[in-house]
Each structure stands twice: as C-alpha cells, then as structure tokens.
Design a protein around this motif. Sequence first.
Motif, PDB file in Angstrom:
ATOM      1  N   GLU A 319       0.681  -1.151   0.153  1.00 37.61           N
ATOM      2  CA  GLU A 319      -0.047  -0.033   0.114  1.00 37.61           C
ATOM      3  C   GLU A 319       0.913   1.162  -0.127  1.00 37.61           C
ATOM      4  N   GLY A 320       0.647   1.902  -1.150  1.00 38.32           N
ATOM      5  CA  GLY A 320       1.669   3.178  -1.124  1.00 38.32           C
ATOM      6  C   GLY A 320       1.002   4.395  -2.022  1.00 38.32           C
ATOM      7  N   LYS A 321       1.860   5.438  -1.627  1.00 36.91           N
ATOM      8  CA  LYS A 321       0.994   6.903  -2.114  1.00 36.91           C
ATOM      9  C   LYS A 321       2.115   7.608  -2.947  1.00 36.91           C
ATOM     10  N   ILE A 322       1.704   8.227  -3.790  1.00 30.72           N
ATOM     11  CA  ILE A 322       2.616   9.197  -4.382  1.00 30.72           C
ATOM     12  C   ILE A 322       1.844  10.583  -4.704  1.00 30.72           C
ATOM     13  N   ASP A 323       1.877  11.553  -4.297  1.00 29.34           N
ATOM     14  CA  ASP A 323       1.369  12.748  -4.181  1.00 29.34           C
ATOM     15  C   ASP A 323       2.263  13.902  -4.945  1.00 29.34           C
ATOM     16  N   PHE A 324       1.562  14.638  -5.821  1.00 35.04           N
ATOM     17  CA  PHE A 324       2.176  15.725  -6.538  1.00 35.04           C
ATOM     18  C   PHE A 324       1.382  17.028  -6.288  1.00 35.04           C
TER      19      PHE A 324
END
Length: 407
Positions: A319-324
Amino acid sequence: MKLTSSPATMNLKLFLILIGAGIALGTLYYTQNLVNKLQERERQIVQLYANSLEYATSSDNISSDFTFIFENIIRRIDFPMIVTDGNDNIISTKEGRGYKNIEIPKNANETQIENFLKEKLLELNQTHQPLIVKTPDGQIIQKIFYGDSEIIQKLKYYPYLQILFAALFILIAYSSFSYIKKSEQSNIWVGMAKETAHQLGTPISSLLGWTEILKMNHDNPEKVLDSVEEINNDLFRLNKITTRFSKIGSKPDLIDDYPVASIEKVIKYFERRLPQLGKNVNIQVDGDRNIKAKLNSELFEWVIENLIKNALDAIENKEGKIDFIVFTNKDNVEIEVSDNGKGIEHNKRKDIFRPGYSTKRRGWGLGLSLSKRIIENYHRGKIFVKHSIINEGTTFKIILRKSENIT
C-alpha cells in the motif's frame, strides 16, 4: 551529451598552475633572501674576526687581553673556515688554529690532513672571496677562507624540495581527479546505454505482445482494432523516447505549458502498468491546471517519470501513495513530489543526484542525475530533496519560473 573538457575546466587548470608557480617563485625568493641575509651575517662575523686579528698583530696591542675576541667571536663561528698566510699556505693543521668546523677523515696523519685542507681550501675559495688580514703598514699576513654554515646549505635546497613535493602532490591530485572524472564519464555512458535499453525495452516488449495478440485474434475485428490502438500508443512512446534523447546535449525549446497536464499524462501511463508491479500505489496530482511555466514537455515528463520510478522503488509495502502538489510562489512554479517509501539518509541526499550512484542492485544511477540536468541546466530551475524521514517517506521539490517572468 558532451563529455570533453569545457573552457571553464581548462581555465581552472591554468589558474591552479599559475597559483602553484606563484607559490613556488614566492618561496624561492623568500628563502633566497633569507640565505643572503645569513651569508651577510656570517661575512660580518669573519670580517670582525679579521679585524680582531689585525688589532692583535698591532705592536701597540701585544700586551692586551684578547679573551673577549676568543669568547665572543671565534666561538660564534659555526661555518667552515681555514686560515692561511699571505701566500695561501695553511698556517696550522690543528683545529681551532688553522681551521674550524671542517670534518677531517678519521685516522688521517698530518700530511693527509694538510692535503685534505688544501682541497677544501679550493672549495671555500669558490664559495666566497677570502677576507684579508693586514698589518698597519698594509702588509698581508693572513687570509681567511670561509664557506656557508650547515643551516644555509639546507636552506638553499629547501625551496627546491618544497617545489618537488608540491609538484608531486599536484601530480597525484591531478591523476586522481582525472581518474574520478573518467570513471564518472564511464558511468554516464554506461548509464545512458542502460537507460536507452530500458526506455526502448518497455514499448518494444509491448509491441511484441500486441503482435502475438494480433496473430491470435486476426479474425476478430474488435480485438484487432484494440490491439492497433495500443500499438499506436507504443509507437508514440518510441517516438517520444527518441525525441528525449535527441534533446540531451542540445538546447531544447521551452514553451508556455501546463505542468499539471504533463504530470497527469505520466500518471496515466504508470497507472496502466502498476498492477504488473504487484503493488497498490495511489498516484495523484493536486494543483491549479491553469498554472503555466516555460517547459519542454518531453524532457519535463522524463523527470516526472524518474521521480515516480524512484518513489515506486522506495515503497516497499504493498500500500503506497505518491502525491504531486503544484502551486505558485511569487515568481515561481513549485512542484512537490511526496511518497511514503523508506526515505533517504541525510548524508546521502546530495549523492543521489550524482551519476552512477544507486541503492538498487540493478540500478545504474542515472535517472535523478538526468533529472537534475534537465531541470537546472535546461529549464533554469532547481530540484532537491525538501525533506526525508527514514521509514516514513521523502519529498522532492522542483522550482520552475512562471511563464510571464521569463524572457
């Protein structure tokens, strides 16, 4: 990508050579000046000794006490000296009378000592002119031949030794610098080759797959059309890769463009391939879609791809996230890229942008280096690690200039 020596590098080398030559000449001048002063001091001592002898030979001073001369002049003499008569004959082979501070061969008899002193006399005569001792009526009764003391002899060679060691140090430093530079260039070439193979590998593999699907479904028009559409997408991808590499090493064209739109294109490309990685990673962008910056979209999207790849490699859990986040700050457009990966150690934050540096077993350490070159050299912006916490995540920041403030 040019890897030849730049004018700035050549100017730096020339500057270092001039500085080294200046230091060497300065050391030589200072030491020589010091030697001249010491030689003048010793000449004054010899002159004082000669004057004392003239005083002692005066008939009016025969009964005088000469203890002062021997205690304060002769004992101060620490340089080689030989005393002769007016015809250059050594007055005595006894140390303290005919010579001083000259090392005589061991077990030498009187004749051997005299011959040795005669040879030494010739050497001293070439070093300094002898001082003359005269009687009051002008008759030459003695000559004093003298050389340089041990400290002066050492000082004469000191600057040359210093220059030699400095030259040796510069040679070693230059060789090390050249080796590091060649190694870095080799890493760049190897990295570029691997990056090219990696960039081409994905669409080519995809094309091979779609070709097989076409063979299997040649009688199904709907699936054929779907496959053709995907083939077009991969061909477009190959064309984009070619355009990217063609712009490396040349000045790319920058136009008014929307960073958010470019980021969304890259996110869409990755979202279709995330299931193959076995990770559930949510990638999203937040920001004003109307924000404009001077961009070269092909190169800028390459940077975004590298940052997403870097973040995906750092996310070790499923479970991961990458936010711009895209926003404006005065005259700049700022982009923050955050992930919840393993983080970067503080002492390695600068190394990650160095060509050849990689923490991955199969990595070649070129992605972030290229990203830095694209942002800072081509877009005149900045890219750096804003903050990073081990086992919590990392945030990169990109700073670009707003379109209306770039001429």
